[in-house]
Write an enzyme that holds these catalytic residues in place. Structure first.
Site, PDB file in Angstrom:
ATOM      1  N   ASP A   1      39.681  45.514  49.936  1.00 49.50           N
ATOM      2  CA  ASP A   1      38.725  44.532  50.463  1.00 49.50           C
ATOM      3  C   ASP A   1      39.259  43.821  51.711  1.00 49.50           C
ATOM      4  OD1 ASP A   1      36.821  45.132  48.623  1.00 49.50           O
ATOM      5  OD2 ASP A   1      36.862  43.224  47.559  1.00 49.50           O
TER       6      ASP A   1
ATOM      7  N   THR B   1      32.063  46.096  39.083  1.00 52.42           N
ATOM      8  CA  THR B   1      32.504  44.738  38.854  1.00 52.42           C
ATOM      9  C   THR B   1      31.733  44.341  37.620  1.00 52.42           C
ATOM     10  OG1 THR B   1      32.894  44.259  41.187  1.00 52.42           O
ATOM     11  CG2 THR B   1      32.283  42.395  39.856  1.00 52.42           C
TER      12      THR B   1
ATOM     13  N   ARG C   1      41.282  35.268  42.440  1.00 50.34           N
ATOM     14  CA  ARG C   1      41.267  36.467  43.261  1.00 50.34           C
ATOM     15  C   ARG C   1      42.696  36.995  43.382  1.00 50.34           C
ATOM     16  NH1 ARG C   1      37.771  40.386  44.972  1.00 50.34           N
ATOM     17  NH2 ARG C   1      37.788  40.703  47.225  1.00 50.34           N
TER      18      ARG C   1
ATOM     19  N   THR D   1      36.638  41.630  38.582  1.00 50.27           N
ATOM     20  CA  THR D   1      36.563  43.027  39.010  1.00 50.27           C
ATOM     21  C   THR D   1      37.935  43.653  39.143  1.00 50.27           C
ATOM     22  OG1 THR D   1      35.594  44.464  40.718  1.00 50.27           O
ATOM     23  CG2 THR D   1      36.659  42.467  41.489  1.00 50.27           C
TER      24      THR D   1
ATOM     25  N   GLY E   1      28.244  44.757  42.070  1.00 51.44           N
ATOM     26  CA  GLY E   1      27.609  45.508  43.145  1.00 51.44           C
ATOM     27  C   GLY E   1      28.171  45.344  44.532  1.00 51.44           C
ATOM     28  N   GLY E   2      29.445  44.943  44.678  1.00 54.65           N
ATOM     29  CA  GLY E   2      29.995  44.809  46.021  1.00 54.65           C
ATOM     30  C   GLY E   2      29.105  43.897  46.848  1.00 54.65           C
TER      31      GLY E   2
ATOM     32  N   SER F   1      35.738  38.549  49.373  1.00 56.69           N
ATOM     33  CA  SER F   1      34.917  39.107  48.292  1.00 56.69           C
ATOM     34  C   SER F   1      33.435  38.854  48.562  1.00 56.69           C
ATOM     35  CB  SER F   1      35.317  38.421  46.987  1.00 56.69           C
ATOM     36  OG  SER F   1      34.442  38.782  45.941  1.00 56.69           O
ATOM     37  N   SER F   2      32.602  39.530  47.804  1.00 56.51           N
ATOM     38  CA  SER F   2      31.159  39.246  47.831  1.00 56.51           C
ATOM     39  C   SER F   2      30.678  38.689  46.502  1.00 56.51           C
ATOM     40  CB  SER F   2      30.374  40.525  48.116  1.00 56.51           C
ATOM     41  OG  SER F   2      30.737  41.054  49.347  1.00 56.51           O
TER      42      SER F   2
HETATM   43  O1  DON Z   1      35.156  41.359  45.594  1.00 56.97           O
HETATM   44  C1  DON Z   1      34.261  42.091  45.912  1.00 56.97           C
HETATM   45  O2  DON Z   1      33.245  41.719  46.461  1.00 56.97           O
HETATM   46  C2  DON Z   1      34.340  43.557  45.576  1.00 56.97           C
HETATM   47  N1  DON Z   1      35.699  43.992  45.430  1.00 56.97           N
HETATM   48  C3  DON Z   1      33.629  43.715  44.325  1.00 56.97           C
HETATM   49  C4  DON Z   1      33.515  45.127  43.990  1.00 56.97           C
HETATM   50  C5  DON Z   1      32.321  45.232  43.259  1.00 56.97           C
HETATM   51  O3  DON Z   1      31.477  44.401  43.141  1.00 56.97           O
HETATM   52  C6  DON Z   1      32.156  46.411  42.653  1.00 56.97           C
HETATM   53  N2  DON Z   1      30.980  46.163  41.833  1.00 56.97           N
HETATM   54  N3  DON Z   1      30.220  46.295  41.230  1.00 56.97           N
END
Ligand code: DON
Length: 563
Positions: free
Chosen positions: A414, A372, A98, A390, A464-465, A443-444
């Site tokens: 984030d 991501t 990360r 990502t 997908g966040g 993060s997710s």
């Molecule tokens: O780390 C995370 O959870 C977010 N920055 C990820 C961003 C994300 O998944 C965008 N995605 N599709």
């Protein structure tokens, strides 16, 4: 090096590559190895590494570098992520690469005279975290790779240097983001033809990126974190109000972490620990669901959607309250959050006939975009890798490092907005995830591996966040509870709830009008959306000693490639 760009495409026809449009609900089947990623050329690069005797980690490293060239939306060397490895023998291990906050970061860095500034937080040089990808991939390779490091970068270098074919998916994506990229001359130069969007069928050549990749191939992480590349990053930062210095880059260090573990209906669930919330939230939801018979409730029945939603609501509330960088939050109650006892208590608070109400008074989340990329790899020995990485937003900060040819992340977005800045517009100001020097932002991402009776069962993950957690959950429930094959499991329509905003988002036509009405009767607010997540999953059938892989048709360039 025998892999030239045309060869990448020519050899595709020799392998079992399903056309996403023709694959039906049949997964790709293979015996000796498989790679599923969001770009067919990157999957191919990975499978060739397996062919040459590389391990799943070797293939993952090569695939990740290839995606940094052919899938610039999220594939990266200027971002960060997580690699989860379940070796066929020995303990699973999580590589945390990360991004970190630079030394000059502070909890109040996204404020202007006390007022929150969203542009600073998400769309500026201040939004860039110290990248982790190169160091993380190198560490995983050093510990679990077999082929030479340079070999793993070579396909990416070739595709950057000689160009690769722009697909319909990429041309649309680049055209959409061009107005934002065009703010930065190096970004405009890298991803357009003098400001004109690339069209499908054009060749996209990235000479600066090729040179940067070559430095990394020759010097390892020193080719990125020191010398020319580091100088170019620091120069861009100093010139445009960014914080990252050469010292920050030299100080970056990936972490080896112990994965979080759960049990779900006889499956060992292995996933990413903090600084991702992904694994903890996923296991919490699975624990809550385990006491009910989802299959008997019926796939996508109102009762099952309600129950899953309520489980997600509770896990997301805990996520907001408790989780952040473990090195800065030694008191996180992980054991409690992951325990079956706690899940039982949460289950008791769920009423069958009524949605709970999420209260905005205490916690909310920062904005997260949904670009991501996740890929899954299994080799002949059944070593399995789930890797999600990502740039945060699609194309990250949109800043290409002049002279170095790669995009920087905007992962600092984030972190929470600022101390005490919790309100009902979606800001959060709780302490565990405030920016601080050297800290990792929450993060997710949820690269996840399932095992059963000691054998590999499934490798999964998604972009997908925050919706990553729901997408990964659905792929698992679809296989474990509903008995779907992996392609059916990936294809099936998805829905998502994240506590706040208090709404079930569902893929259009994924829930019937009757079901929607029953859910509304229980007090749920429902919103259709286009697509939710892009998964890349592999299952392993021990009896048949066979792998099955599923690319996600929501992202047409995705491909499962096997050998
Ligand atoms: O780390 C995370 O959870 C977010 N920055 C990820 C961003 C994300 O998944 C965008 N995605 N599709």
């Amino acid at each position: 090096m025998r892999l030239r760009v045309p060869a990448v495409f020519a050899t595709l026809s020799l392998l079992a590559v399903p056309s996403p449009a023709l694959a039906g609900a049949h997964p790709l089947r293979a015996k000796n190895g498989m790679v599923v990623s969001q770009h067919f050329a990157a999957s191919q690069v990975g499978i060739e590494v397996l062919w040459e005797g590389g391990t799943a980690v070797d293939a993952a490293v090569a695939t990740a570098f290839a995606l940094a060239v052919v899938h610039p939306t999220a594939g990266n060397i200027g971002g960060g992520g997580f690699l989860l490895l379940r070796p066929a023998k020995g303990e699973p291990i999580a590589y945390d690469f990360r991004e970190t906050a630079p030394a000059a970061a502070a909890p109040t860095m996204f404020l202007n005279e006390g007022r929150y500034d969203a542009a600073k937080h998400h769309d500026s040089h201040l939004a860039v975290g110290v990248p982790g990808t190169v160091a993380g991939l190198h560490l995983a390779w050093k510990q679990h790779g077999k082929l030479p490091w340079q070999r793993l970068l070579e396909p990416a270098i070739q595709m950057a240097e000689q160009g690769f074919l722009v697909t319909e998916e990429l041309s649309r994506s680049l055209a959409g983001v061009l107005p934002q990229l065009a703010k930065y001359p190096a970004s405009k130069a890298a991803y357009s033809r003098d400001g004109k969007p690339y069209e499908a069928g054009d060749l996209l050549v990235q000479k600066d990126l090729a040179r940067t990749l070559r430095r990394i191939a020759e010097r390892g992480p020193a080719g990125f974190y020191q010398g020319e590349t580091a100088r170019l990053i620091a120069k861009e930062m100093a010139a445009r109000g960014g914080l990252i210095t050469e010292k920050d880059l030299a100080a970056y260090s990936p972490q080896v972490r112990v994965p979080v573990r759960g049990q779900y209906r006889g499956h060992d669930v292995i996933s990413m620990p903090p600084p991702s919330s992904g694994g903890v939230a996923l296991i919490q939801v699975l624990n809550i669901l385990e006491g009910d018979d989802l299959e008997a409730m019926g796939f996508r029945s109102a009762a099952s959607v309600h129950l899953i939603t309520e489980a997600l609501r509770r896990a997301f509330a805990d996520r907001a309250q408790h989780l952040g960088d473990p090195d800065h939050n030694p008191e996180m109650p992980l054991a409690r959050l992951l325990s079956k006892d706690y899940a039982r208590l949460l289950r008791q608070t769920i009423r069958a006939d009524r949605a709970a109400v999420s209260s905005p008074e205490t916690f909310e989340w920062p904005v997260e975009s949904d670009e991501t990329t996740h890929f899954s790899v299994v080799d002949a020995e059944r070593n399995a890798v789930a890797l999600t990485y990502t740039l945060e937003a699609g194309y990250g900060s949109k800043i290409v490092v002049p002279g170095a040819g790669f995009l920087l992340n905007n992962e600092m977005g984030d972190f929470n907005a600022g101390p005490g800045l919790t309100d009902d517009t979606g800001l959060i100001g709780t302490a565990p995830n405030l920016a601080a020097p050297g800290k990792r932002m929450l993060s997710s991402m949820a690269p996840t591996i399932l095992a059963k009776d000691g054998a590999l069962r499934m490798v999964t993950g998604s972009l997908g966040g925050r919706t990553i957690i729901s997408t990964v959950l659905h792929t698992i429930l679809n296989v474990v509870d509903y008995g779907m094959n992996v392609q059916e499991a990936v294809d099936a329509a998805r829905f998502h709830h994240q506590w706040l905003p208090d709404v079930i988002r569902y893929e259009r036509h994924g829930l019937s009008p009757d079901t929607l009405a029953l859910l509304a009767d229980r007090g749920h607010r429902l919103e259709p959306l286009g697509l939710l997540g892009v998964a890349a999953a592999i299952t392993y059938d021990k009896e048949k000693d066979r792998l099955e892989g599923a690319a996600d048709r929501r992202s047409p360039d995705s491909a499962a490639v096997g050998r």
